[in-house]
Design a protein around this motif. Sequence first.
Motif: not given
Length: 599
Positions: A147-155
């Motif tokens: 989730g942390g990696l996907l959140g950073a990718f999303s922003v």
Amino acid sequence: LLSLLCILINSKGARIAEPQPTRLFEPLAAPKLESLSQQRRQRFQAVHGAIQDAWNSYYDTVCLSTEGINKKFWSRHIPADDLCPINHSGHDWLHHAATLHDALDTLVIAGLHDEYNTAVDRILKLDLASTALVPTKTFEYSLRIVGGLLGAFSVKGDLRLLFRAKDAADALLESPFHSSPTVLPRMYDVLYPPNGVNYFYKLYSRIYQWGRDVFTEEHHYNSLAGVGSFALEFYFLTQVLGLPKYMERADNIFQHVTQHKQKNSVIPGMWNVMTGSPLSSKGGMGSGSDSFYEYLLKVPLASCNQGHGDNNNQSPEVSCKKDSAAYHMLQLYKDVVDGALRSHHVFRFPHAPQKAYPVEDGDRFHQLLCFLPGMLALGGRHLETRTDDIQLAEELLQGCHDLYTHAPSGLGPESIRIADMHTNDLPPKGNRSYLLRPEHVESIFVLYRLTKDIKYQEMGWEIFSSLEKYCKTKGGYTGLKDVYNPEEDGGRIDDMPSYFLAETLKYLLLLFGPDDYVSLDEFVFTTEAHPIRRNSHLNFANSNDILDASDFRVPAPLLTTLIFIMVSMVGVSSLILFFACGAITINSWSSRRRPGKTL
């Protein structure tokens, strides 16, 4: 020769950053702070400073220091998960650098770009051809690492993080999912490295799984949240990468557990993953179950809104396909709210029925239940048939805040009985600690964004002021052992969990930031507060090119390579010694045989 071969094997695929394909979306733009009032801007900057202090304390102590736990030999290339601010050391429990991953998108949202770049560089040096040599908790790994990696990718739009998230999700599929005989994943497992060809770690993972099942009965059980909180992250991976395996795994779990739905639509809270059966019919909405129910709403919100232009925020009740698992999640969400939540998880005093408290087991309040107001408010905002839920959300939020204002510290207890609040005796019995939890400030943030009522900003500022007064130290932020006696000597809990940066401070920052910054119409927050872009805000015209156009593998760290070389050399030397000794023994034996007798 074998050692040289090992070096070549471990360095295979060490290319970094081929030209990126066209972005699926633009990176998050900086907030327009000039539009804020002076007071609000000052509050935003105060929380911003707290984020910077907390991050620097973690990184300087855990990632740069070589003292204490950071001297560990096995898996020392992986920094500790959390910070112990008082002892100035790290705390390892997930064994995969939880805070390093969990804080990524917070650093972006706070505009700490140098700190973000430093964190990304460190993460990309954590080679996924290796792994921690101790079991990691499946559910937490998905929420914090994937989730942390996907959140950073999303922003940020950094495709390196998307592929690192894919590798992390594949590690789950190859370990706790693969090693379970049912569709329900194990609670713990040594992760199988999905990337690279470092056979030492691959072999170790499989030997661990075999030995555990032959000699022990470990990890046969898992909670509802532990088996059923993968959908939001896994759906997003499938939508962006076009790989159905992630969504299919999440759907299989949902379809399995809902076969055991109980009265009032409650799903059992504990499961035997070896048989796929629930341990009992008992279930709740607090610890061990909370994120499963949260995702019943958030998965359809993120994945079903496929309209564009003026229709990009149409209700998932309309946009979800009627035969999809996401549609059935939405139906179950409505049934749970109308059934179990309203009948068993709302406590009101007869003399003050306008106040509501989120509870379990009659009148037992738990801090984790304060996520309910935010969830109900989101449902009331986005589902056309649930507008009445917003009033209940506001009542429950006020109940949670009463627990905070009732304590001298201004911070809420972990778990107490509500009836004890209104007695003239000593402070309420129960767990009176404060663990820097985010659930209450999450609901405050959501209610403010949906209602624009300034009173919610005041609630948030009261909590932040209490954090600064009672929890801040020179080395980071700590919890409190007793919110009713915060001045007691030795009353601090020496732990700054990764969720403090990932959730608590992030929601406080967004509460005081511009109303359209990380908009709830564009993002859905995971249960770990990682912003996932909604389906309608992705450019799928370019998504088919991602897998073919990008390869972001990184070389193994030196220690990993050396360990593998050492193990290989020992193994080869042992074989050589074995055959050499065997040959000497045979020759000696042969020389003692009678002449003319062949060996």
